[in-house]
Design an enzyme around this catalytic site. Structure first.
Site, PDB file in Angstrom:
ATOM      1  N   HIS A  86       0.825  -1.207   0.000  1.00 27.28           N
ATOM      2  CA  HIS A  86       0.000   0.000   0.000  1.00 27.28           C
ATOM      3  C   HIS A  86       0.862   1.260   0.000  1.00 27.28           C
ATOM      4  O   HIS A  86       0.457   2.294  -0.524  1.00 27.28           O
ATOM      5  CB  HIS A  86      -0.946  -0.004   1.206  1.00 27.28           C
ATOM      6  CG  HIS A  86      -2.105  -0.925   1.020  1.00 27.28           C
ATOM      7  ND1 HIS A  86      -3.111  -0.669   0.121  1.00 27.28           N
ATOM      8  CD2 HIS A  86      -2.413  -2.108   1.595  1.00 27.28           C
ATOM      9  CE1 HIS A  86      -3.995  -1.652   0.168  1.00 27.28           C
ATOM     10  NE2 HIS A  86      -3.599  -2.538   1.046  1.00 27.28           N
ATOM     11  N   ARG A 106      -7.830  -5.355 -17.174  1.00 30.78           N
ATOM     12  CA  ARG A 106      -7.400  -6.745 -17.333  1.00 30.78           C
ATOM     13  C   ARG A 106      -7.870  -7.568 -16.133  1.00 30.78           C
ATOM     14  O   ARG A 106      -7.178  -7.677 -15.129  1.00 30.78           O
ATOM     15  CB  ARG A 106      -5.880  -6.801 -17.475  1.00 30.78           C
ATOM     16  CG  ARG A 106      -5.348  -6.034 -18.690  1.00 30.78           C
ATOM     17  CD  ARG A 106      -3.828  -6.104 -18.757  1.00 30.78           C
ATOM     18  NE  ARG A 106      -3.296  -5.452 -19.931  1.00 30.78           N
ATOM     19  CZ  ARG A 106      -2.904  -4.168 -19.977  1.00 30.78           C
ATOM     20  NH1 ARG A 106      -3.010  -3.413 -18.879  1.00 30.78           N
ATOM     21  NH2 ARG A 106      -2.435  -3.642 -21.086  1.00 30.78           N
ATOM     22  N   ARG A 135     -12.317  -6.452 -19.589  1.00 28.27           N
ATOM     23  CA  ARG A 135     -12.080  -7.618 -20.441  1.00 28.27           C
ATOM     24  C   ARG A 135     -12.285  -8.884 -19.624  1.00 28.27           C
ATOM     25  O   ARG A 135     -11.760  -9.015 -18.520  1.00 28.27           O
ATOM     26  CB  ARG A 135     -10.645  -7.584 -20.993  1.00 28.27           C
ATOM     27  CG  ARG A 135     -10.321  -8.787 -21.881  1.00 28.27           C
ATOM     28  CD  ARG A 135      -8.946  -8.664 -22.522  1.00 28.27           C
ATOM     29  NE  ARG A 135      -7.864  -8.800 -21.551  1.00 28.27           N
ATOM     30  CZ  ARG A 135      -6.581  -8.564 -21.831  1.00 28.27           C
ATOM     31  NH1 ARG A 135      -6.246  -8.155 -23.039  1.00 28.27           N
ATOM     32  NH2 ARG A 135      -5.661  -8.722 -20.912  1.00 28.27           N
ATOM     33  N   GLU A 189      -8.354  -9.258 -32.492  1.00 27.84           N
ATOM     34  CA  GLU A 189      -6.915  -9.508 -32.373  1.00 27.84           C
ATOM     35  C   GLU A 189      -6.460 -10.714 -33.189  1.00 27.84           C
ATOM     36  O   GLU A 189      -5.325 -11.174 -33.043  1.00 27.84           O
ATOM     37  CB  GLU A 189      -6.538  -9.681 -30.897  1.00 27.84           C
ATOM     38  CG  GLU A 189      -7.420 -10.621 -30.130  1.00 27.84           C
ATOM     39  CD  GLU A 189      -7.230 -10.531 -28.617  1.00 27.84           C
ATOM     40  OE1 GLU A 189      -6.174 -10.080 -28.158  1.00 27.84           O
ATOM     41  OE2 GLU A 189      -8.172 -10.919 -27.897  1.00 27.84           O
ATOM     42  N   ASN A 195      -1.348  -5.926 -30.073  1.00 29.32           N
ATOM     43  CA  ASN A 195      -0.219  -6.794 -29.720  1.00 29.32           C
ATOM     44  C   ASN A 195      -0.381  -8.177 -30.349  1.00 29.32           C
ATOM     45  O   ASN A 195       0.507  -8.674 -31.046  1.00 29.32           O
ATOM     46  CB  ASN A 195      -0.087  -6.937 -28.206  1.00 29.32           C
ATOM     47  CG  ASN A 195       0.057  -5.606 -27.500  1.00 29.32           C
ATOM     48  OD1 ASN A 195       0.282  -4.580 -28.125  1.00 29.32           O
ATOM     49  ND2 ASN A 195      -0.072  -5.620 -26.186  1.00 29.32           N
TER      50      ASN A 195
END
Length: 542
Positions: free
Chosen positions: A188, A293, A329, A427, A450
């Site tokens: 933290h 993510r 996602r 992708e 990517n």
């Protein structure tokens, strides 16, 4: 001149004297007590004082670093009030007939060791939190207060480790940088340093006796240079001046629309890997989250995250973003992201194997847990769901069927949820070629450049031997991006880029000219990309 490498918790450059941070001495001795009931009462009174101090720290942190980052002090209050922790202290006092200080110290050591021994990095970092609350309790028992003060001039703070309470109590106007010998990038304190925009290094093996020495903290390279030579000092002073000028110029763009001089606007969002990155996204004025993510929840656990665990994380991000879009996602495990408890088989070509949506459709119980959590969290903010690694229309339709089942379940249980946009990541070359069909099924496209580059060029992006052949600017990749944008617009949906290419400012003008609607980049690249867009005079047709 001494150069010592550490791990970067937050980048940036700081130049100044080192100030060694030493904790208030609370040496603990074991002593016998006859009246254990009175000693337990003494512990309870100290605990009450410590709780009040933590409440005051929370209020201070809310003002300085925001409600989300201040939440650690609420966590500390909960830990201090934890039944197992308190029972252990009372039990040691009663059965061993010892003083409260010794009981607290013993319990703190035991609980800290328990957390430190865990495999999960996040849980390991909680070891420092247990030490922090225990040291505060001991200080209250000794001195009547656990608060600390540190008179100082502007300096680089060096410590073995810094507890969140110690970090927030420091005068941030006087702190040039944090350097700790221990700690982790998940602590933290590291999160607070990032939020406070202060360069920070952890796990940096600096010897004792450095107090007062001139030093340079290079957060970008992850090193501290102690007693630098004149030429090195001059070099870094120039770098720091350039960095300050650059930040000043970019800060003027905060709050301004991401639009060209001719009025063409795009949405400029941020990519984040977890809750800890939200502060950086907000600090850099991201207009939303273009890629959350979600696999970080799975990677940091030794078990499948429950619906409640996921709901709490998604809800927190949605609330923190205050109505701005948060595109999450769905699980993207496989390829280079392995998790032991998923029990995935070894594959010769994992990038082309069992991953992402393929796992979700093959193990629907995992997918449904995540979707329930996402839909429930959507009642607390503007959440959109994005599914990766799509190659066929039937996959999208199957995902939509499962989503419909989840909504029906929630309706039957009278659990509220919001209006959720549904999109997919483009992708794979297959998805590009059938983008016109896929666009009929979804609300938006987000191009993952990517993987799109690696699949289009048949190059494993993890293989360093192929770096000279890997070309993200390859005409085939750029033509595919244009095809996706055109297919999206033909069906009236929007298209964005969430891959690393979105932050390539040498291509920003070309992307805008292609008609891109959204770019999602790392938080640090939000303002540089905005600068590029607002500086565009005229859009040239591609």
């Amino acid at each position: 001149m001494i150069c010592i490498e550490g791990k970067t918790a937050f980048s940036g450059i700081a130049i100044g004297p080192i100030r060694e941070f030493t904790k208030k001495s609370s040496a603990v001795r074991r002593s016998h007590v006859d009246d254990t009931a009175a000693e337990c009462t003494r512990f309870e009174e100290a605990k009450k004082v410590a709780m009040e101090e933590l409440g005051a720290l929370y209020d201070k942190a809310v003002k300085e670093v925001g409600e989300d980052n201040a939440a650690i002090f609420e966590v500390h209050q909960m830990m201090l009030d934890d039944e197992d922790y308190c029972d252990s202290i009372r039990n040691i006092i009663t059965t061993q007939e010892v003083n409260a200080e010794f009981a607290v110290a013993t319990t703190g050591d035991n609980f800290a060791a328990m957390f430190a021994g865990m495999d999960d990095e996040y849980m390991k970092a909680r070891s420092a939190d247990v030490k922090d609350i225990s040291e505060r309790l001991i200080a209250v028992l000794h001195h009547g207060s656990g608060a600390q003060s540190m008179e100082m001039e502007q300096a680089i703070i060096l410590a073995d480790d810094l507890a969140p309470s110690e970090t927030i109590q420091l005068d941030r106007s006087k702190v040039l940088a944090f350097v700790t010998r221990e700690g982790s990038t998940n602590s933290h304190t590291a999160i607070l340093a990032r939020t406070m925009n202060i360069p920070a290094l952890v796990c940096t093996p600096v010897a004792d006796g450095m107090d007062g020495k001139m030093a340079i903290v290079d957060g970008m390279a992850g090193k501290i240079i102690i007693e630098p030579e004149e030429s090195v000092l001059a070099e870094y002073q120039k770098k720091k001046e350039d960095e300050s000028k650059r930040k000043e110029l970019l800060s003027a763009l905060k709050g301004k629309p991401t639009a060209t001089k001719s009025g063409k606007s795009i949405k400029l969002y941020a990519n984040i890997g977890g809750i800890g990155d939200v502060g950086a996204a907000l600090m850099n004025d991201a207009e939303g989250i273009g890629l959350f993510r979600s696999e970080f929840l799975y990677l940091q656990n030794d078990h499948y995250p429950t619906e409640e665990e996921q709901f709490s994380a998604y809800k927190s991000v949605a609330e923190m973003m205050g109505g701005r879009k948060v595109i999450i996602r769905t699980l993207d495990i496989g390829a280079d992201k392995k998790i032991d408890y998923f029990n995935l088989d070894k594959e010769d070509n994992p990038a082309l194997g069992y991953r992402a949506v393929r796992i979700c459709l093959d193990r629907p119980e995992i997918f449904k847990t995540q979707l329930r959590a996402l839909y429930r969290a959507s009642a607390f903010g503007n959440i959109a769901i994005m599914v990766p690694m799509i190659i066929s229309v039937w996959e999208v339709q199957k995902v939509k069927e499962i989503m419909a089942e989840i909504r029906a379940e929630l309706d039957a249980q009278k659990i509220p949820y919001g209006k959720v946009e549904f999109g997919i990541m483009i992708e794979t070359p297959a998805a590009v070629i059938i983008a016109d069909e896929l666009a009929k099924e979804v609300d938006f496209f987000s191009i993952g450049t990517n993987d799109l580059t690696q699949y289009t060029l048949a190059i494993d992006r993890q293989n360093a031997k192929l770096d000279m052949f890997y070309d993200s600017h390859h005409p085939a990749v750029l033509k595919m991006i244009q095809m996706v944008i055109d297919s999206a617009h033909k069906e009236g949906i929007w298209a964005g880029i969430c891959g690393e290419l979105g932050a390539d400012t040498t291509l920003t003008e070309q992307f805008v000219a292609m008609g891109i609607d959204e770019l999602s980049v790392s938080p640090a690249m939000v303002l540089p990309v905005r600068e590029r867009v607002v500086g565009m005079e005229k859009i040239k047709a591609t």
